[in-house]
Write an enzyme that holds these catalytic residues in place. Structure first.
Site, PDB file in Angstrom:
ATOM      1  N   THR B  24      30.362  38.916  35.573  1.00 56.82           N
ATOM      2  CA  THR B  24      31.215  39.201  36.728  1.00 56.82           C
ATOM      3  C   THR B  24      32.105  37.995  37.016  1.00 56.82           C
ATOM      4  O   THR B  24      31.715  36.853  36.784  1.00 56.82           O
ATOM      5  CB  THR B  24      30.374  39.639  37.956  1.00 56.82           C
ATOM      6  OG1 THR B  24      31.248  40.271  38.891  1.00 56.82           O
ATOM      7  CG2 THR B  24      29.671  38.470  38.645  1.00 56.82           C
ATOM      8  N   CYS B  30      31.085  36.243  47.623  1.00 55.55           N
ATOM      9  CA  CYS B  30      30.160  37.242  47.055  1.00 55.55           C
ATOM     10  C   CYS B  30      29.039  36.528  46.287  1.00 55.55           C
ATOM     11  O   CYS B  30      29.203  35.392  45.848  1.00 55.55           O
ATOM     12  CB  CYS B  30      30.888  38.188  46.106  1.00 55.55           C
ATOM     13  SG  CYS B  30      32.201  39.140  46.897  1.00 55.55           S
ATOM     14  N   HIS B  47      27.092  42.584  41.998  1.00 52.58           N
ATOM     15  CA  HIS B  47      28.095  41.701  42.611  1.00 52.58           C
ATOM     16  C   HIS B  47      28.162  42.083  44.094  1.00 52.58           C
ATOM     17  O   HIS B  47      28.888  42.976  44.504  1.00 52.58           O
ATOM     18  CB  HIS B  47      29.443  41.922  41.910  1.00 52.58           C
ATOM     19  CG  HIS B  47      30.551  41.032  42.386  1.00 52.58           C
ATOM     20  ND1 HIS B  47      31.377  40.370  41.511  1.00 52.58           N
ATOM     21  CD2 HIS B  47      30.990  40.690  43.625  1.00 52.58           C
ATOM     22  CE1 HIS B  47      32.283  39.669  42.190  1.00 52.58           C
ATOM     23  NE2 HIS B  47      32.062  39.854  43.491  1.00 52.58           N
TER      24      HIS B  47
END
Lengths: 295, 165
Positions: B24, B30, B47
Site C-alpha cells: 500500500t 492512515c 489500509h
C-alpha cells in the site's frame, strides 16, 4: 533570496505559457459572487476541446449515469462550475496542475492527485465548516491552484540533499536551499497571470494563513487545512508530505470537531475516488488534448 | 517474485500464495495493519483511514477496511477465504502496524494518525492480539510492502533509506 535562484525562477516564469483566455475567464467568473451557470456555459461553449472534455468526464463509467449527457449545459450543471474550471486548468499547456514534481521525489500523478484532493476537501470545508463565509466554487478552484509554485521549484531542488534532512518544516527547508518557498514562487506566477486577488492571496499564504488579507483569511485557512488533509489521506507531493505544521488559530475561522473531521475525511475520500477515475479516464482517452492545443 | 496485491485507501486483502506481496502506498495519517498466520503462512493487510465506523455505519458495512473497528474482523474473514476457511488462534497470529503519521495540531482535532493507531490497538486487544512490531507516528509518509515468504515488512519514505519491521 539568492540572486541566482530568483533570476532562474523569473526566467522560468517567463517561459511558462500564459493561461488560455477561456481558463482566465472561468476563474474570473467563479470569483464573482453573483455569476450564473449560463455565464460558465457561454464561455465553455466557445471552446470545442474543453466542451468535449467536460462531456467525456460526465459520461465516464465512474459516474455511472443511466442516460448519456449530450449538452454542455447539462454536463456543467452535473459537475458544477468549479470542477469545470478545474478541468480547464488541468488541460492547460503549462501543465501547471499536473507537472511531475521530480525535485520533490513525487510520483508522476502526485501533483494532480494532490490538487484534486485539496480542491474537494476545500469545497467540503467551505460548505460545512465556514459558516457560509467562503463560497464552495472559490474554495475548490483555490484548492486546484494552491501549489502552482512547486512546479517552479521542482527542477531547482537538489534531491540528493534530502538524504540528510531532519524533521524540519519543509517551507523553511525550501527557503534554506533556494532562498524562496513554493508559496511565494506560486504567488509570483499568479501575479504574472493576473489571477483573481483571492487566488493570489491563498497561493501565497496557504502555509501561513494568518498573514492573508483580512477578507481572504477564512479562505486561506480552508486551503491550509485542505492541503494538510490531502497529505494526511495519502495524496501528498513526495518529500514534503506531512512536513508542514498546522496553524492552530484555524479554530477562530473554521468550526470543526474530531468527529466532524473524521466524517469529512471519509466523504472527501469517496468523492475523490470517483472524480479522479472520471477525469483520468477522460484525459487518458484524450492523450492528444494538450498536443492539439499546441498546434 | 510472487503476485503483488496493491491496496488503496480503505482496501484490505489477504494472500496465502507463495511469495505473494501485499503493498500500500503513501500512508499519511492512515495505518496499515497486518496479520500473519504462522501456521497457514497466510498474510493480510488493511489500509485503515479512520478510527470508528460509527461515523457512517451503513457505508462501513460495504467498506470495512476504512475503519479500525471493522478492519480487523474483515481481515480475519479475508484470511479464511484465502486458506479455505482456516484461521489459527490468536497465539499463532503476529500483528504488525505502521503509518499513523501526525501533523502537529495543538487543538488535537487533526491528530487522526494517533487516534487510528490507538483505535486499532483497542480493537486488537478485544481479540487477544497486540502488535509485535509497531512503526507508527512521526511526520513523514510511508509506503509499505509485506512479503508472504518471510513475513518481513519493508517501509519506504521519500528521502529516507528503506527500513524493515
Amino acid at each position: 533570496m539568492s540572486q541566482d535562484n530568483y533570476k532562474k525562477i523569473e526566467k522560468q516564469i517567463d517561459t511558462i505559457p500564459p493561461l488560455s483566455p477561456v481558463t482566465s475567464q472561468l476563474l474570473a467568473i467563479i470569483s464573482e459572487p453573483n455569476h450564473s451557470l449560463q455565464d460558465v456555459v457561454t464561455v465553455v461553449e466557445t471552446d470545442a476541446i474543453l466542451t468535449s472534455i467536460v462531456l467525456k468526464t460526465v459520461n465516464s463509467a465512474a459516474y455511472g449515469l443511466k442516460d448519456t449527457v449530450e449538452t454542455a449545459v447539462d454536463a456543467i450543471r452535473f459537475l458544477g462550475d468549479s470542477m469545470v474550471a478545474g478541468l480547464a486548468i488541468k488541460r492547460e499547456k503549462s501543465g501547471i496542475s499536473d507537472a511531475p514534481l521530480t525535485g520533490y521525489l513525487a510520483d508522476a500523478d502526485a501533483s494532480w492527485a494532490h490538487s484534486l484532493k485539496t480542491a474537494i476537501a476545500a469545497r467540503y470545508f467551505a460548505k460545512r465548516f465556514s459558516n457560509g463565509k467562503v463560497r464552495e466554487g472559490v474554495a475548490y478552484t483555490a484548492g486546484i491552484l494552491h501549489d502552482i509554485g512547486k512546479s517552479l521549484l521542482s527542477s531547482l531542488l537538489p534531491a540528493e540533499s534530502f538524504q540528510s534532512i531532519n524533521d524540519s518544516e519543509f517551507l523553511e527547508l525550501e527557503e534554506q536551499l533556494l532562498g524562496i518557498n513554493h508559496a511565494e514562487a506560486g504567488f509570483m506566477l499568479a501575479y504574472k497571470w493576473s489571477l483573481p486577488k483571492a487566488m493570489c492571496e491563498v497561493i501565497r499564504w496557504h502555509h501561513e494563513p494568518s498573514k492573508a488579507a483580512e477578507e481572504f483569511k477564512t479562505l486561506a485557512y480552508i486551503i491550509h487545512l485542505a492541503d494538510i488533509t490531502a497529505m494526511m489521506s495519502g495524496s501528498g507531493t513526495g518529500i514534503d508530505t506531512m512536513r508542514h505544521s498546522i496553524d492552530s488559530e484555524y479554530k477562530k475561522f473554521i468550526t470543526v470537531d474530531e468527529r466532524g473531521l473524521e466524517l469529512a475525511f471519509f466523504e472527501i475520500q469517496l468523492e475523490y475516488n470517483q472524480t479522479f477515475k472520471a477525469i483520468q479516464a477522460c484525459f487518458d482517452s484524450s492523450k492528444s488534448v494538450k498536443s492539439e492545443e499546441v498546434k | 517474485m510472487g503476485k503483488s496485491i496493491i491496496l488503496g485507501v480503505g482496501d484490505f486483502g489477504a494472500t496465502a500464495e507463495t511469495n505473494g506481496i501485499l503493498k500500500t502506498y503513501a500512508l499519511g495519517s492512515c495505518v496499515a495493519v497486518m496479520i500473519l498466520d504462522k501456521k497457514t503462512r497466510c498474510v493480510s493487510m488493511a489500509h485503515v483511514a479512520l478510527p470508528e465506523s460509527s461515523i457512517s455505519p451503513s457505508k462501513a458495512m460495504s467498506l470495512p477496511g476504512y475503519f479500525a473497528d471493522t478492519a480487523i474482523p474483515a481481515l480475519f474473514e479475508a484470511m479464511k477465504r484465502a486458506t479455505g476457511g482456516v484461521l489459527s488462534p490468536a497465539n499463532d497470529l503476529i500483528v504488525k502496524m505502521c503509518g499513523g503519521a501526525n501533523v502537529s495540531d495543538t487543538n488535537n482535532t487533526f491528530n487522526i494518525g494517533k487516534r487510528n493507531a490507538l483505535a486499532l490497538k483497542k480493537t486488537l486487544w478485544k481479540y487477544g492480539l497486540a502488535p509485535r512490531a509497531d512503526d507508527t507516528g512521526g511526520n513523514f509518509s510511508r509506503t509499505v510492502a509485506l512479503y508472504q515468504a518471510t513475513g518481513i515488512v519493508e517501509i519506504s519514505s521519500p528521502g529516507k533509506e528503506n527500513w524493515k519491521i
